[in-house]
Design a protein around this motif. Structure first.
Motif, PDB file in Angstrom:
ATOM      1  N   PHE A 242     -11.360  -4.295   0.084  1.00  0.00           N
ATOM      2  CA  PHE A 242     -11.342  -2.921   0.799  1.00  0.00           C
ATOM      3  C   PHE A 242     -12.543  -2.279   1.226  1.00  0.00           C
ATOM      4  CE2 PHE A 242      -9.818   0.635   3.470  1.00  0.00           C
ATOM      5  CZ  PHE A 242     -10.446   0.622   4.193  1.00  0.00           C
ATOM      6  N   LEU A 243     -12.816  -1.547  -0.443  1.00  0.00           N
ATOM      7  CA  LEU A 243     -13.644  -0.118  -0.430  1.00  0.00           C
ATOM      8  C   LEU A 243     -14.833  -0.746  -0.451  1.00  0.00           C
ATOM      9  CD1 LEU A 243     -10.787   2.258  -2.730  1.00  0.00           C
ATOM     10  CD2 LEU A 243     -11.536   2.336  -0.097  1.00  0.00           C
ATOM     11  N   LYS A 244     -14.621  -2.128  -1.479  1.00  0.00           N
ATOM     12  CA  LYS A 244     -16.082  -2.096  -1.220  1.00  0.00           C
ATOM     13  C   LYS A 244     -17.320  -1.755  -0.983  1.00  0.00           C
ATOM     14  CE  LYS A 244     -19.226  -4.960  -3.970  1.00  0.00           C
ATOM     15  NZ  LYS A 244     -19.292  -4.686  -5.844  1.00  0.00           N
ATOM     16  N   ASP A 245     -16.593  -1.878   1.342  1.00  0.00           N
ATOM     17  CA  ASP A 245     -17.848  -1.417   1.701  1.00  0.00           C
ATOM     18  C   ASP A 245     -17.072   0.139   1.915  1.00  0.00           C
ATOM     19  OD1 ASP A 245     -18.728  -0.302   3.500  1.00  0.00           O
ATOM     20  OD2 ASP A 245     -18.443  -2.002   5.203  1.00  0.00           O
ATOM     21  N   ARG A 246     -18.160   1.392   1.227  1.00  0.00           N
ATOM     22  CA  ARG A 246     -17.278   1.995   0.985  1.00  0.00           C
ATOM     23  C   ARG A 246     -18.316   2.961   2.384  1.00  0.00           C
ATOM     24  NH1 ARG A 246     -18.885   7.522  -0.907  1.00  0.00           N
ATOM     25  NH2 ARG A 246     -17.753   8.744  -2.246  1.00  0.00           N
ATOM     26  N   GLU A 272     -14.154  -0.840  -9.617  1.00  0.00           N
ATOM     27  CA  GLU A 272     -15.343   0.123  -9.779  1.00  0.00           C
ATOM     28  C   GLU A 272     -15.605   0.091  -8.253  1.00  0.00           C
ATOM     29  OE1 GLU A 272     -17.361  -3.010  -7.449  1.00  0.00           O
ATOM     30  OE2 GLU A 272     -16.456  -4.296  -7.072  1.00  0.00           O
ATOM     31  N   ALA A 273     -15.430  -0.534  -7.401  1.00  0.00           N
ATOM     32  CA  ALA A 273     -14.935   0.420  -6.084  1.00  0.00           C
ATOM     33  C   ALA A 273     -13.711   1.079  -5.704  1.00  0.00           C
ATOM     34  CB  ALA A 273     -14.446  -1.091  -4.616  1.00  0.00           C
ATOM     35  N   VAL A 274     -12.817   1.394  -6.376  1.00  0.00           N
ATOM     36  CA  VAL A 274     -12.185   2.498  -6.491  1.00  0.00           C
ATOM     37  C   VAL A 274     -13.056   3.299  -6.952  1.00  0.00           C
ATOM     38  CG1 VAL A 274      -9.879   2.832  -7.105  1.00  0.00           C
ATOM     39  CG2 VAL A 274      -9.832   0.578  -6.447  1.00  0.00           C
ATOM     40  N   ARG A 275     -13.353   3.335  -8.130  1.00  0.00           N
ATOM     41  CA  ARG A 275     -14.281   4.863  -8.640  1.00  0.00           C
ATOM     42  C   ARG A 275     -14.963   5.028  -7.776  1.00  0.00           C
ATOM     43  NH1 ARG A 275     -11.611   7.467 -11.658  1.00  0.00           N
ATOM     44  NH2 ARG A 275     -11.324   7.467 -14.225  1.00  0.00           N
ATOM     45  N   ALA A 276     -15.705   4.409  -7.297  1.00  0.00           N
ATOM     46  CA  ALA A 276     -16.881   4.542  -6.568  1.00  0.00           C
ATOM     47  C   ALA A 276     -16.440   5.482  -5.090  1.00  0.00           C
ATOM     48  CB  ALA A 276     -17.559   3.317  -5.935  1.00  0.00           C
ATOM     49  N   LYS A 288      -1.346   4.596   0.268  1.00  0.00           N
ATOM     50  CA  LYS A 288      -0.240   4.746  -1.101  1.00  0.00           C
ATOM     51  C   LYS A 288       0.111   3.637  -1.621  1.00  0.00           C
ATOM     52  CE  LYS A 288       3.302   2.742   2.135  1.00  0.00           C
ATOM     53  NZ  LYS A 288       4.184   2.887   3.112  1.00  0.00           N
ATOM     54  N   PHE A 289      -0.811   2.879  -2.068  1.00  0.00           N
ATOM     55  CA  PHE A 289      -0.323   1.225  -2.669  1.00  0.00           C
ATOM     56  C   PHE A 289      -1.887   0.584  -2.725  1.00  0.00           C
ATOM     57  CE2 PHE A 289      -0.336  -3.001  -3.087  1.00  0.00           C
ATOM     58  CZ  PHE A 289       1.251  -3.990  -4.134  1.00  0.00           C
ATOM     59  N   LEU A 290      -2.264   0.573  -4.023  1.00  0.00           N
ATOM     60  CA  LEU A 290      -3.393  -0.088  -4.578  1.00  0.00           C
ATOM     61  C   LEU A 290      -3.136  -1.027  -5.564  1.00  0.00           C
ATOM     62  CD1 LEU A 290      -6.494  -0.131  -4.105  1.00  0.00           C
ATOM     63  CD2 LEU A 290      -5.948   1.743  -6.021  1.00  0.00           C
ATOM     64  N   TRP A 291      -3.961  -2.918  -4.949  1.00  0.00           N
ATOM     65  CA  TRP A 291      -3.137  -3.733  -5.224  1.00  0.00           C
ATOM     66  C   TRP A 291      -5.160  -3.630  -6.378  1.00  0.00           C
ATOM     67  CZ3 TRP A 291      -0.802  -8.348  -4.535  1.00  0.00           C
ATOM     68  CH2 TRP A 291      -0.860  -9.680  -5.605  1.00  0.00           C
ATOM     69  N   ILE A 292      -5.307  -3.416  -7.590  1.00  0.00           N
ATOM     70  CA  ILE A 292      -6.888  -3.669  -8.884  1.00  0.00           C
ATOM     71  C   ILE A 292      -6.300  -4.724  -9.514  1.00  0.00           C
ATOM     72  CG2 ILE A 292      -7.787  -2.887 -10.615  1.00  0.00           C
ATOM     73  CD1 ILE A 292      -6.992   0.020  -9.318  1.00  0.00           C
ATOM     74  N   GLY A 293      -7.429  -5.793  -9.962  1.00  0.00           N
ATOM     75  CA  GLY A 293      -6.913  -7.471 -11.222  1.00  0.00           C
ATOM     76  C   GLY A 293      -7.645  -6.362 -11.907  1.00  0.00           C
ATOM     77  N   VAL A 294      -6.830  -5.568 -12.892  1.00  0.00           N
ATOM     78  CA  VAL A 294      -7.712  -5.832 -14.035  1.00  0.00           C
ATOM     79  C   VAL A 294      -7.718  -6.951 -15.108  1.00  0.00           C
ATOM     80  CG1 VAL A 294      -6.775  -4.710 -16.754  1.00  0.00           C
ATOM     81  CG2 VAL A 294      -6.115  -3.969 -13.845  1.00  0.00           C
ATOM     82  N   LEU A 314      -7.784   5.895 -15.151  1.00  0.00           N
ATOM     83  CA  LEU A 314      -8.126   5.507 -13.443  1.00  0.00           C
ATOM     84  C   LEU A 314      -6.666   5.024 -12.869  1.00  0.00           C
ATOM     85  CD1 LEU A 314      -9.280   4.849 -11.082  1.00  0.00           C
ATOM     86  CD2 LEU A 314      -9.807   2.589 -11.376  1.00  0.00           C
ATOM     87  N   ILE A 315      -5.597   4.224 -13.231  1.00  0.00           N
ATOM     88  CA  ILE A 315      -4.656   3.808 -12.910  1.00  0.00           C
ATOM     89  C   ILE A 315      -3.681   5.208 -13.412  1.00  0.00           C
ATOM     90  CG2 ILE A 315      -1.576   2.261 -13.400  1.00  0.00           C
ATOM     91  CD1 ILE A 315      -4.294   0.417 -13.940  1.00  0.00           C
ATOM     92  N   ARG A 316      -3.851   6.171 -14.107  1.00  0.00           N
ATOM     93  CA  ARG A 316      -2.736   7.188 -14.367  1.00  0.00           C
ATOM     94  C   ARG A 316      -3.314   8.800 -13.337  1.00  0.00           C
ATOM     95  NH1 ARG A 316      -4.419   9.350 -19.029  1.00  0.00           N
ATOM     96  NH2 ARG A 316      -3.450   7.497 -19.483  1.00  0.00           N
ATOM     97  N   GLU A 317      -4.835   8.517 -12.621  1.00  0.00           N
ATOM     98  CA  GLU A 317      -4.541   9.412 -12.419  1.00  0.00           C
ATOM     99  C   GLU A 317      -4.262   8.623 -10.831  1.00  0.00           C
ATOM    100  OE1 GLU A 317      -9.357   9.523 -11.908  1.00  0.00           O
ATOM    101  OE2 GLU A 317      -9.019  11.410 -10.039  1.00  0.00           O
ATOM    102  N   LEU A 318      -4.665   7.664 -10.496  1.00  0.00           N
ATOM    103  CA  LEU A 318      -3.712   7.485  -8.615  1.00  0.00           C
ATOM    104  C   LEU A 318      -2.437   7.189  -8.767  1.00  0.00           C
ATOM    105  CD1 LEU A 318      -5.743   3.209  -9.164  1.00  0.00           C
ATOM    106  CD2 LEU A 318      -6.316   5.561  -7.225  1.00  0.00           C
ATOM    107  N   ARG A 319      -1.744   7.601  -9.777  1.00  0.00           N
ATOM    108  CA  ARG A 319      -0.442   7.969  -9.777  1.00  0.00           C
ATOM    109  C   ARG A 319      -0.102   9.135  -9.364  1.00  0.00           C
ATOM    110  NH1 ARG A 319       4.085   4.730 -13.421  1.00  0.00           N
ATOM    111  NH2 ARG A 319       5.303   5.150 -11.590  1.00  0.00           N
ATOM    112  N   ASP A 320      -0.931   9.824 -10.339  1.00  0.00           N
ATOM    113  CA  ASP A 320      -0.478  11.105  -9.737  1.00  0.00           C
ATOM    114  C   ASP A 320      -1.158  11.947  -8.753  1.00  0.00           C
ATOM    115  OD1 ASP A 320       0.322  11.782 -13.005  1.00  0.00           O
ATOM    116  OD2 ASP A 320      -1.632  11.912 -13.427  1.00  0.00           O
ATOM    117  N   HIS A 321      -1.595  11.202  -7.451  1.00  0.00           N
ATOM    118  CA  HIS A 321      -2.126  10.934  -6.623  1.00  0.00           C
ATOM    119  C   HIS A 321      -1.725  10.105  -5.438  1.00  0.00           C
ATOM    120  CE1 HIS A 321      -5.317  12.613  -8.302  1.00  0.00           C
ATOM    121  NE2 HIS A 321      -6.034  13.628  -7.552  1.00  0.00           N
ATOM    122  N   GLY A 322      -0.552  10.247  -6.037  1.00  0.00           N
ATOM    123  CA  GLY A 322       1.303   9.537  -5.148  1.00  0.00           C
ATOM    124  C   GLY A 322       0.593   7.906  -4.772  1.00  0.00           C
TER     125      GLY A 322
END
Ligand code: B12
Ligand code: SF4
Length: 588
Positions: A242-246, A272-276, A288-294, A314-322
């Motif tokens: 979804f975030l590919k199209d920022r 990469e799209a999440v970081r961007a 509230k929920f994000l699926w990432i292919g590690v 990245l995952i730590r930061e995401l969880r810190d943001h709920g």
């Protein structure tokens, strides 16, 4: 493909049940539940038990001019009863592991309704020579709405209508039914341009992205319509990346902010799209929920989307943001050996995401990986398609994982994640709590984040009673202690337990105990109920929805995106940020 006159009646069906049982048509590991199939399956009473409809069928039905019956999760007998009603067309949607069911359904149509035309669609349509292997009239490969309209002699580029559907049914965790409205489905588009060599969805749509909702404004308007119709502001976004199209996602955020309309989203996106996009933007958007292919730890064996990215912070930061994270990993990749695979399992577990998916590497038809392994003679050509589901057997010959050894690794991997990180339900509560604290600390300076912090606080309080069931049925002392500590933190932050919370705790323990009993005595199989939906070509609902219709766009690659048109709709607040994005749109 031939064009026929418009048929009066069409039946669109998913494959028949029962699902997830060993019988002539399927395997017990091929469960019709996302979480219990491949994510929380080892978490015993705490496994998430959700059913999801066969969404593609409803999209097809809502977008052709014909009387369409959608038959979802039929039994074999129910399917026979329906086809005997005499449809001009019977469409069967299936995926590779359900090949035998689709073949049997086609045989039944020929037997009981020989006048009906048979169309096969869905990812199973990518199986090589499927038109010879299954007795059918047509095979729809790739995007189906345009295909079916073409077949019916209707305008393939006519506007597309996004139906309002709930994303999940029969939702239970620890035996506790999730009451209230479930999240609605939002499908911004199909496919992904990244083309990771193993990825079925990317290759099935020709490594292009097929947008249904092109701009953030269209997304926002559609979300508003569906939210109003369904009575829920929560969405499960079915879009591979979804975030590919920022630009589109930023536009959506701008629309939400401009209209002060808060939605919550569960999404899939590559790292990469999440970081961007940025973690704070995700929190603002209400993800509230994000699926990432590690996928794996090794940088050399990983895919372009993960190059140079460390998922741990990245995952730590995401969880810190709920934001709850599902990290998925692939086992028995070519570089894996019994000596090094545990390192990758430990690595995925060490990321401490809320959920972990483990999947065996399965080269599926149409993917680059499949073609490569086929050329190298590695595919197990005699393995029945029923076994190509990725939770037990490899469908290619890996010299270091012969026989049933792959299953032992995947089973142990799920167990390890559960024992190390506790139940996913516990982790969800922890993430919501961490997020509520982080965002509350920023609330004074930003009213939008203040609202998000309130959402998270409510989520924590809604979830809190289930901690009593987690304590009672903890996998080990560590989980029990974590649940107790979390309760203390919640009380310290939000005040002592109310009477409702106390009653909720008792109910949660009783329901979990009853569920545990049910699992022990009757096993853990749950079958989705058959759902029949009839769409009438001339129905008022169809006539009335015209105003909401959004034009369908042709499949695009990055060169086709009308960037200037999109940019013109962007809110002035976000325009400076987005200007730099326009060039990178749709590029991985
Ligand atoms: C939702 C989903 C599920 C749900 C299924 C719900 C259901 N009732 O069927 C759950 C979570 C239960 C599930 C389970 C599994 N799934 Co699944 N799932 C998906 C997912 C994420 C979304 C599908 C979707 O709704 N897309 C949105 C709709 C609009 O698109 P669509 O389904 O592709 O339909 C379009 C076209 O394909 C076409 N079409 C589809 N059917 C038909 C029929 C006709 C007649 C016509 C003309 C056209 C047509 O038209 C539609 C509109 O364009 C996809 C991945 C993805 N993003 O697509 C994987 C996916 C379909 N699943 C897959 C697999 C393998 C499985 C599992 C085996 C587990 C696993 N290993 O992942 C199990 C099997 C369960 C079972 N017993 O059958 C694979 C299929 C691979 C393949 N080549 O066959 C996919 C592609 C994921 C992947 N990349 O590996 N899944
Ligand atoms: S980024 Fe994800 S959706 Fe896109 S091709 Fe790779 S695995 Fe598939």
């Amino acid at each position: 493909m031939k064009t026929t006159t418009q048929p009066k009646r069409i039946l669109l069906s998913s494959v028949f049940g029962p699902y997830g049982v060993d019988d002539a048509y399927g395997r017990k590991e091929n469960i019709m539940e996302l979480f219990h199939n491949q994510v929380t399956k080892a978490q015993d009473v705490g496994s998430f038990r959700f059913h999801h409809r066969s969404f593609g069928l409803y999209f097809l039905a809502a977008n052709v001019d014909a009387d369409v019956t959608v038959l979802d999760f039929p039994s074999r007998r129910r399917f026979i009863r329906e086809i005997k009603k005499g449809f001009a067309i019977v469409g069967i949607s299936f995926i590779t592991p359900n090949f035998v069911k689709a073949r049997e359904m086609a045989r039944l149509v020929r037997l009981h309704a020989p006048q009906s035309k048979i169309i096969l669609g869905g990812h199973g349509a990518a199986i090589e020579g499927v038109e010879r292997l299954i007795d059918c009239d047509e095979v729809a490969k790739g995007e189906g709405i345009r295909w079916l309209r073409n077949y019916l002699g209707q305008d393939p580029e006519a506007p597309i209508f996004h139906p309002a559907l709930s994303s999940a049914q029969y939702m239970r965790i620890f035996g506790v039914p999730l009451i209230g409205k479930s999240a609605s489905l939002l499908v911004p588009g199909l496919g992904c341009v990244n083309g990771c060599k193993f990825c079925s969805t990317s290759h099935f749509f020709g490594r292009t992205y097929v947008p249904y909702l092109v701009t953030g404004k269209e997304l926002f308007q559609t979300a508003c319509r569906i939210a109003d119709a369904m009575g829920s502001d929560d969405f499960f976004v079915m879009d591979e990346n979804f975030l590919k199209d920022r630009t589109r996602a930023m536009e959506l955020l701008a629309e939400m902010e401009a209209h002060k309309r808060f939605f919550d989203f569960s999404i899939f996106s590559s790292a990469e799209a999440v970081r961007a996009f940025g973690v704070e933007n995700l929190a603002r958007l209400g993800v509230k929920f994000l699926w990432i292919g590690v996928e794996c730890q090794s940088q050399t064996e990983n895919f372009e989307k993960n190059r140079g990215l460390d998922p741990q912070p990245l995952i730590r930061e995401l969880r810190d943001h709920g934001i709850s994270v599902l990290a998925s990993g692939i086992l028995c990749m070519e570089h894996h050996t019994p000596e090094n695979i545990q390192t990758d399992i430990d690595y995925i577990v060490s990321l401490e995401s809320d959920f972990v998916q483990f999947m065996l590497l399965i080269p599926l038809p149409v993917t680059e990986l499949y073609r490569d392994y086929q050329k190298r003679g590695l595919l197990k050509t005699d393995l029945p398609f029923e076994d190509w589901h990725g939770q037990k057997t490899l469908n290619y010959n890996h010299p270091r994982f012969p026989g049933d050894s792959a299953e032992r690794w995947i089973t142990a991997a799920f167990r390890r994640d559960y024992e190390e990180n506790s139940s996913s339900m516990y982790r969800l509560v922890e993430t919501a709590f961490r997020g509520s604290q982080t965002l509350a600390a920023r609330a004074a300076a930003d009213p939008w984040l203040a609202e998000r912090a309130r959402h998270l606080r409510k989520r924590v309080l809604d979830y809190a009673p289930i901690l009593a069931a987690i304590e009672r049925f903890a996998v080990n002392g560590r989980e029990r202690q974590r649940a107790l500590d979390m309760e203390r933190k919640i009380e310290a932050a939000f005040g002592p337990r109310t009477l409702i919370t106390r009653l909720g705790r008792t109910a949660a323990v009783l329901l979990a105990a009853a569920w545990k009993f049910r699992l022990r005595v009757f096993g853990d199989g749950i079958q989705p109920r058959t759902i029949v939906t009839r769409y009438t070509a001339a129905s008022e609902a169809r006539a009335g929805r015209k105003a909401d219709i959004i034009p369908i766009r042709p499949a695009v690659d990055e060169s086709d995106i009308p960037r200037s048109a999109v940019a013109a709709r962007i809110s002035t607040r976000l325009r400076p940020v987005l200007a730099s994005e326009a060039q990178s749109r749709y590029k991985k």
